[in-house]
Design a protein around this motif. Structure first.
Motif, PDB file in Angstrom:
ATOM      1  N   LEU A  26       0.818  -1.196   0.000  1.00 19.70           N
ATOM      2  CA  LEU A  26       0.000   0.000   0.000  1.00 19.70           C
ATOM      3  C   LEU A  26       0.858   1.256   0.000  1.00 19.70           C
ATOM      4  O   LEU A  26       1.883   1.312   0.681  1.00 19.70           O
ATOM      5  N   LYS A  27       0.407   2.247  -0.713  1.00 16.68           N
ATOM      6  CA  LYS A  27       1.055   3.554  -0.752  1.00 16.68           C
ATOM      7  C   LYS A  27       0.111   4.540  -0.067  1.00 16.68           C
ATOM      8  O   LYS A  27      -1.031   4.716  -0.505  1.00 16.68           O
ATOM      9  N   ILE A  28       0.575   5.136   1.008  1.00 17.58           N
ATOM     10  CA  ILE A  28      -0.283   5.923   1.900  1.00 17.58           C
ATOM     11  C   ILE A  28       0.236   7.353   2.006  1.00 17.58           C
ATOM     12  O   ILE A  28       1.438   7.585   2.145  1.00 17.58           O
ATOM     13  N   LEU A  29      -0.680   8.320   2.002  1.00 16.59           N
ATOM     14  CA  LEU A  29      -0.337   9.720   2.209  1.00 16.59           C
ATOM     15  C   LEU A  29      -1.145  10.271   3.384  1.00 16.59           C
ATOM     16  O   LEU A  29      -2.371  10.173   3.411  1.00 16.59           O
ATOM     17  N   ASP A  30      -0.444  10.869   4.342  1.00 16.59           N
ATOM     18  CA  ASP A  30      -1.059  11.549   5.486  1.00 16.59           C
ATOM     19  C   ASP A  30      -0.900  13.053   5.268  1.00 16.59           C
ATOM     20  O   ASP A  30       0.224  13.560   5.201  1.00 16.59           O
ATOM     21  N   ILE A  31      -2.001  13.761   5.165  1.00 23.53           N
ATOM     22  CA  ILE A  31      -1.977  15.202   4.879  1.00 23.53           C
ATOM     23  C   ILE A  31      -2.224  15.981   6.168  1.00 23.53           C
ATOM     24  O   ILE A  31      -3.236  15.800   6.840  1.00 23.53           O
ATOM     25  N   GLY A  32      -1.284  16.885   6.503  1.00 22.13           N
ATOM     26  CA  GLY A  32      -1.337  17.625   7.757  1.00 22.13           C
ATOM     27  C   GLY A  32      -0.843  16.778   8.898  1.00 22.13           C
ATOM     28  O   GLY A  32      -1.501  16.625   9.926  1.00 22.13           O
ATOM     29  N   THR A  33       0.350  16.245   8.739  1.00 19.77           N
ATOM     30  CA  THR A  33       0.834  15.170   9.629  1.00 19.77           C
ATOM     31  C   THR A  33       1.150  15.620  11.043  1.00 19.77           C
ATOM     32  O   THR A  33       1.092  14.829  11.977  1.00 19.77           O
ATOM     33  N   GLY A  34       1.527  16.898  11.258  1.00 16.80           N
ATOM     34  CA  GLY A  34       1.840  17.364  12.606  1.00 16.80           C
ATOM     35  C   GLY A  34       2.983  16.589  13.226  1.00 16.80           C
ATOM     36  O   GLY A  34       4.096  16.535  12.691  1.00 16.80           O
ATOM     37  N   SER A  35       2.725  15.925  14.345  1.00 12.71           N
ATOM     38  CA  SER A  35       3.744  15.127  15.035  1.00 12.71           C
ATOM     39  C   SER A  35       4.113  13.868  14.264  1.00 12.71           C
ATOM     40  O   SER A  35       5.080  13.189  14.621  1.00 12.71           O
ATOM     41  N   GLY A  36       3.331  13.560  13.227  1.00 10.05           N
ATOM     42  CA  GLY A  36       3.559  12.331  12.472  1.00 10.05           C
ATOM     43  C   GLY A  36       2.856  11.128  13.051  1.00 10.05           C
ATOM     44  O   GLY A  36       3.068   9.994  12.608  1.00 10.05           O
ATOM     45  N   CYS A  37       1.960  11.349  14.021  1.00  9.08           N
ATOM     46  CA  CYS A  37       1.387  10.210  14.755  1.00  9.08           C
ATOM     47  C   CYS A  37       0.621   9.255  13.840  1.00  9.08           C
ATOM     48  O   CYS A  37       0.727   8.034  14.001  1.00  9.08           O
ATOM     49  N   ILE A  38      -0.150   9.777  12.890  1.00 10.54           N
ATOM     50  CA  ILE A  38      -0.915   8.897  12.009  1.00 10.54           C
ATOM     51  C   ILE A  38       0.019   8.146  11.071  1.00 10.54           C
ATOM     52  O   ILE A  38      -0.023   6.922  10.972  1.00 10.54           O
ATOM     53  N   ALA A  39       0.862   8.888  10.361  1.00  6.76           N
ATOM     54  CA  ALA A  39       1.758   8.281   9.367  1.00  6.76           C
ATOM     55  C   ALA A  39       2.668   7.238   9.998  1.00  6.76           C
ATOM     56  O   ALA A  39       2.848   6.135   9.460  1.00  6.76           O
ATOM     57  N   ILE A  40       3.255   7.567  11.132  1.00  2.00           N
ATOM     58  CA  ILE A  40       4.212   6.673  11.786  1.00  2.00           C
ATOM     59  C   ILE A  40       3.516   5.429  12.335  1.00  2.00           C
ATOM     60  O   ILE A  40       4.027   4.310  12.214  1.00  2.00           O
ATOM     61  N   SER A  41       2.336   5.607  12.906  1.00  2.00           N
ATOM     62  CA  SER A  41       1.586   4.452  13.417  1.00  2.00           C
ATOM     63  C   SER A  41       1.183   3.512  12.288  1.00  2.00           C
ATOM     64  O   SER A  41       1.228   2.288  12.447  1.00  2.00           O
ATOM     65  N   LEU A  42       0.808   4.072  11.140  1.00  4.11           N
ATOM     66  CA  LEU A  42       0.458   3.231   9.993  1.00  4.11           C
ATOM     67  C   LEU A  42       1.691   2.518   9.453  1.00  4.11           C
ATOM     68  O   LEU A  42       1.649   1.327   9.127  1.00  4.11           O
ATOM     69  N   ALA A  43       2.800   3.238   9.368  1.00  2.84           N
ATOM     70  CA  ALA A  43       4.041   2.628   8.877  1.00  2.84           C
ATOM     71  C   ALA A  43       4.494   1.490   9.801  1.00  2.84           C
ATOM     72  O   ALA A  43       5.032   0.482   9.347  1.00  2.84           O
ATOM     73  N   LYS A  44       4.255   1.664  11.094  1.00  3.23           N
ATOM     74  CA  LYS A  44       4.681   0.665  12.074  1.00  3.23           C
ATOM     75  C   LYS A  44       3.799  -0.582  12.041  1.00  3.23           C
ATOM     76  O   LYS A  44       4.256  -1.687  12.330  1.00  3.23           O
ATOM     77  N   LEU A  79       2.677  14.933   4.684  1.00  2.00           N
ATOM     78  CA  LEU A  79       2.794  16.311   4.204  1.00  2.00           C
ATOM     79  C   LEU A  79       2.342  17.273   5.288  1.00  2.00           C
ATOM     80  O   LEU A  79       1.377  17.014   6.000  1.00  2.00           O
ATOM     81  N   ASP A  80       3.041  18.411   5.390  1.00  2.00           N
ATOM     82  CA  ASP A  80       2.610  19.457   6.319  1.00  2.00           C
ATOM     83  C   ASP A  80       3.123  20.808   5.844  1.00  2.00           C
ATOM     84  O   ASP A  80       4.190  20.895   5.202  1.00  2.00           O
ATOM     85  N   VAL A  81       2.376  21.851   6.176  1.00  2.00           N
ATOM     86  CA  VAL A  81       2.756  23.213   5.798  1.00  2.00           C
ATOM     87  C   VAL A  81       3.820  23.784   6.735  1.00  2.00           C
ATOM     88  O   VAL A  81       4.521  24.727   6.394  1.00  2.00           O
ATOM     89  N   SER A  82       3.956  23.190   7.923  1.00  2.00           N
ATOM     90  CA  SER A  82       4.869  23.713   8.939  1.00  2.00           C
ATOM     91  C   SER A  82       6.212  22.993   8.922  1.00  2.00           C
ATOM     92  O   SER A  82       6.289  21.786   9.158  1.00  2.00           O
ATOM     93  N   LYS A  83       7.281  23.754   8.681  1.00  2.00           N
ATOM     94  CA  LYS A  83       8.627  23.174   8.718  1.00  2.00           C
ATOM     95  C   LYS A  83       8.959  22.658  10.120  1.00  2.00           C
ATOM     96  O   LYS A  83       9.599  21.614  10.274  1.00  2.00           O
ATOM     97  N   GLU A  84       8.539  23.404  11.142  1.00  2.00           N
ATOM     98  CA  GLU A  84       8.850  23.001  12.514  1.00  2.00           C
ATOM     99  C   GLU A  84       8.123  21.717  12.886  1.00  2.00           C
ATOM    100  O   GLU A  84       8.689  20.843  13.551  1.00  2.00           O
ATOM    101  N   ALA A  85       6.873  21.588  12.442  1.00  2.00           N
ATOM    102  CA  ALA A  85       6.150  20.346  12.709  1.00  2.00           C
ATOM    103  C   ALA A  85       6.851  19.174  12.041  1.00  2.00           C
ATOM    104  O   ALA A  85       6.973  18.088  12.626  1.00  2.00           O
ATOM    105  N   LEU A  86       7.321  19.379  10.813  1.00  2.00           N
ATOM    106  CA  LEU A  86       7.993  18.293  10.090  1.00  2.00           C
ATOM    107  C   LEU A  86       9.297  17.883  10.770  1.00  2.00           C
ATOM    108  O   LEU A  86       9.668  16.712  10.736  1.00  2.00           O
TER     109      LEU A  86
END
Length: 288
Positions: free
Chosen positions: A118-136, A146-153
């Protein structure tokens, strides 16, 4: 001072802001983080003490809690879906409701994972909690965030490294994208969805400390992010690709209507553990 005595003082001083159960949970969270002691340790040994220097640290934390600074920011981390995540004032503190969204995605796709990657995209990831939990939790998934905030990334990247998963991070505003140039099997987003008119419902620890960029939308166009992401999904989801959103509890029917108007299929609105409309799922159909 004995730890047991300080515990009583700590709870009493927080009682105007928090109920006793929550104040006590804060105490034992800090105790375990700072001293590697659990509630059972204090119960079994009433003679455990804090030194003067330790009390100074505790009093400093207590003063911040009385200002309603979120304890997750004071500790610098929180737990989400069984994983530890660094958090700071550049990212939202992950919520239990979002864990439910992650659980839904995983349950929907574990069987499919036997047959394809599966190829998954999380939009507005923030802390990365969704993307990282799915990857794990979804073997062999290729996850992008993806996120608009450099600091969040920066925070999300640290969290991916700490949790030993590979996530590709993208710095961009979804509102400025017309086409992702790549196709995905799943797009998920927990975008800003709190209307300004709902600020009166927001607790001070959220309103005063968590990033407004990730929280609020204008009352006049509360679905701006959902509409844009749905448009992107029509172009960049594979045939029968899945679109998942966390949503404003008051706008569940509005979200259903939006997705119906855009010809998505198999739309399912789901309530969270508190009985609120909180998640929505649909499939894209390239032939619709």
């Amino acid at each position: 001072m004995k730890i047991k005595q300080y515990r009583t003082q700590f709870i009493q001083e927080l009682s105007p802001l928090y109920d006793a159960y929550e104040a006590e949970s804060f105490f034992y969270l800090i105790l375990e983080e700072k001293h590697n002691l659990r509630q059972i340790d204090v119960a079994l040994n009433h003679e455990l003490i804090f030194s003067e220097s330790e009390i100074w640290v505790w009093n400093s934390l207590l003063a911040e809690l009385k200002k309603e600074v979120p304890i997750q920011y004071l500790m610098g981390k929180t737990n989400f879906y069984g994983l530890d995540f660094e958090v700071n004032e550049d990212v939202l503190i992950p919520r239990p409701e979002t864990e439910e969204l992650v659980e839904w995605i995983i349950n929907e796709n574990l069987k499919a994972q036997k047959f394809k990657k599966l190829k998954i995209l999380d939009i507005g990831t923030g802390s990365g909690c969704i993307a990282i939990s799915l990857a794990k939790n979804i073997p062999n998934a290729r996850v992008f965030a993806l996120d608009v905030s450099k600091e969040a990334l920066k925070t999300a990247k640290k969290n991916s490294e700490n949790n030993k998963v590979d996530v590709t991070f993208i710095h961009q505003s979804i509102l400025e994208i017309d086409d992702l140039k790549n196709d995905f099997d799943i797009i998920v987003s927990n975008p800003p969805y709190v209307r300004n008119l709902e600020k009166k419902e927001i607790k001070n620890n959220v309103l005063n400390y968590e990033p407004h960029l990730a929280l609020f939308v204008e009352d006049t166009d509360a679905l701006i992010f959902y509409r844009k992401i749905a448009e992107i999904a029509q172009k960049n989801l594979t045939e029968n690709g899945q679109l998942f959103f966390e949503i404003n509890q008051y706008l569940g029917e509005d979200m259903k209507a939006l997705l119906e108007e855009m010809n998505f299929k198999n739309i399912e609105l789901k309530k969270d553990i508190y009985g609120n409309d909180r998640m929505i799922f649909c499939n894209v159909s390239k032939t619709s």
